[in-house]
Design a protein around this motif. Sequence first.
Motif, mmCIF file in Angstrom:
data_model
loop_
_atom_site.group_PDB
_atom_site.id
_atom_site.type_symbol
_atom_site.label_atom_id
_atom_site.label_comp_id
_atom_site.label_asym_id
_atom_site.label_seq_id
_atom_site.Cartn_x
_atom_site.Cartn_y
_atom_site.Cartn_z
ATOM 1 N N HIS B 128 50.722 28.383 42.693
ATOM 2 C CA HIS B 128 50.079 27.478 41.731
ATOM 3 C C HIS B 128 50.805 27.521 40.387
ATOM 4 N N GLU B 194 39.793 22.643 41.123
ATOM 5 C CA GLU B 194 40.584 23.837 41.381
ATOM 6 C C GLU B 194 39.792 24.685 42.365
ATOM 7 N N GLU B 196 38.837 27.910 43.943
ATOM 8 C CA GLU B 196 38.942 29.296 43.501
ATOM 9 C C GLU B 196 37.900 30.171 44.191
ATOM 10 N N THR B 342 43.280 28.883 40.569
ATOM 11 C CA THR B 342 43.517 28.004 41.711
ATOM 12 C C THR B 342 44.248 28.744 42.823
ATOM 13 N N SER B 353 44.678 22.097 44.168
ATOM 14 C CA SER B 353 44.319 21.139 43.113
ATOM 15 C C SER B 353 44.979 19.797 43.411
#
Lengths: 408, 408
Positions: B128, B194, B196, B342, B353
């Motif tokens: 990322h 994002e 996560e 992310t 993303s």
Amino acid sequence: MTEQSPLDLAEDDPFGPHNLPYGVFTTADEPERPRLGVRYGNHVLDAGAAARALGSPHAGLLEQPGLNPLLAAGRTVWHEVRSALTAWLTAPAHRAVIEPLLHPLDAVAMRLPYEVADYVDFYASEHHALNVGRMFRPDGDPLTPNWKHLPIGYHGRSGTIVVSGTDVVRPRGQRKGPADPAPVFGPTTKLDIEAEVAFLVGAPSEPGRPAALGDFRDHVFGLSLLNDWSARDIQAWEYVPLGPFLGKSFATSVSAWVTPLEALEAARADPPARDAEPLPYLDDSAEDEKGGFDLRITVAVNGHVIAEPPFATMYWTAAQQLAHMTVNGASLRTGDLYASGTVSGSEVHQRGSLLELTWNGRDPLELPEGQRTFLEDGDVVTMTAWAPGPDGVRIGLGEVTGRIAPAL
Amino acid sequence: MTEQSPLDLAEDDPFGPHNLPYGVFTTADEPERPRLGVRYGNHVLDAGAAARALGSPHAGLLEQPGLNPLLAAGRTVWHEVRSALTAWLTAPAHRAVIEPLLHPLDAVAMRLPYEVADYVDFYASEHHALNVGRMFRPDGDPLTPNWKHLPIGYHGRSGTIVVSGTDVVRPRGQRKGPADPAPVFGPTTKLDIEAEVAFLVGAPSEPGRPAALGDFRDHVFGLSLLNDWSARDIQAWEYVPLGPFLGKSFATSVSAWVTPLEALEAARADPPARDAEPLPYLDDSAEDEKGGFDLRITVAVNGHVIAEPPFATMYWTAAQQLAHMTVNGASLRTGDLYASGTVSGSEVHQRGSLLELTWNGRDPLELPEGQRTFLEDGDVVTMTAWAPGPDGVRIGLGEVTGRIAPAL
């Protein structure tokens, strides 16, 4: 000969009847019973006990271990409670009831008076931003392109906000100087202060509903001095690209006293002229109240004054910061605290950080106990301030102080 | 013919007896009485009622409107409660008591199951960070010099963390494209996700006492999927020099379910090889548990899978993030939440993303309802995940979902 009553203050007492800041205290007898108090001269009134004794309809809000219920009650109640406190402390009829409820300040311990929800720190002094930019980006424009279009801010750590008087342990962390081949770990060698003013949110807002400039006094209850302790070497190494983190999160000190905005009517001040036209949601040119305040701050190290930052010079006001912080729909909670960023004026002795005062250590300060670039273990930093009040009386802001303890 | 009992699950149910995630629910009968629940298949057990009915010594911790008291109780209690729940849900002797205390998931409403203290967001996926760096700093090294030496993170807004299922209103704010002479104001045109994983702190820590790598399981109770909604245009204009603020603070969605770390024993995973030697406080090479987890995430927009980010590829682990976050002496509070950043793998379809999946809009995604660069109003984003459990059974993570509502 009778002892003077704590209710008989000198007319120019900075904590007289026009001030009435709120705090939370405990007594030696009951160290585990925090109580809401109001400062009067060098005493603190047990506000809950007074409200109960005098049959106040707001006794329930004042017989609390913290300020949050009062904060949440909103502006009308804030005004009613303040009016009642003024009467209790000044009307001869209440003297016999009130006098025994006053505790000398040196006989009580102060606590953090509210539960902090979210903590935001801004960067609103143009002089400070220019100084920092000149030091760290010497080859570019000292102000980033966004600086005059929005009040730059970031979220800080709520859980490490401590009340004035709490020792600050020198933090350890990573740093990497230009000559270091790799980062090194150890106690910070550039422990600094930032003289700031923090605004305390009382009334919350609905998610998705921005607070306009004119809503400032509906949401913000009061203000306090704040010291945003900063480890400059840790911060310099970590902050690109996502901002300050461990360089700030070890401790942030706030005053034990919250000065209600109502005490600062005479301290309203217009911000300096802006040289970029703000977007409409930040345009305060037509607002009756612009949200600036004339607060005169003094910063002392070990009792020696090192700076006198003037809050009235701040480019972005607290009202603009509130409008910006919520314009994306982010809601406010009772106990949200947002700080101004370092207060620095145009003159050298008006700078609110050692970073600026010593130009990142190049120009040490001369103190009686020796030179200082950044803080040494044992140093005590104390910030005080006053604001113009009615009839030429000064309104004192509660101090914020802290001593540097050695790293673990 | 009898109806099947909710206690009789298929052996491969991802929410079976090896999982037992916690949440907080209300029923239609009592919408104002939030209760602590444990998911079992497609039902939720009223954990407090079960504890009371079966005489559990922990009934006081479970008969609560939220998870915080249980979180604060610490690791030994977490284990005892989990053992008891396993017995209640699986032992035939308890069937008659437990069965009536199970509510179908589609008959309850889920709430945010804990009070969030501080919220920190990290940036721990190398893929990322490389992708973002290549897009936004095409002429420089995509990773900043600090990236491999410390887990970069920043504080986010706790007060706008919302439970899965909450609509997300498209935020408004300032943006300034390269061709714009001045910033413009309006709804974001680059609303992103994002994917996560968030770690929930249970047991607090003392100020000044860092949590070592090996303390991870003493402090962290469990994990959940998190969607860090991001307005890329707002973020791009504001984030230099103090990091993301309004581009993130409008909403962050978390799953209604917290999966205890104890359910993820079989999902422990070693992080990828590191190509820079970490400082000792971050060096996990000699640790029995490194704090990595094998979680397979799926991201869908309007039901169509757009990405499958693999959590096991994260460069920095949750244990390292905890050690870093506290190494300066910052304390932990019950309810602190910290997210991974992310999750993106090395492959295009593993990116977490839209920014990366569409390369900042250059390569739109083809969905049945049309092309997507960033999110449109009405889009529904849903993240799910599973982890390896014992005996080949999958452990399901509670989904996090949200629909985009138009700007106000």
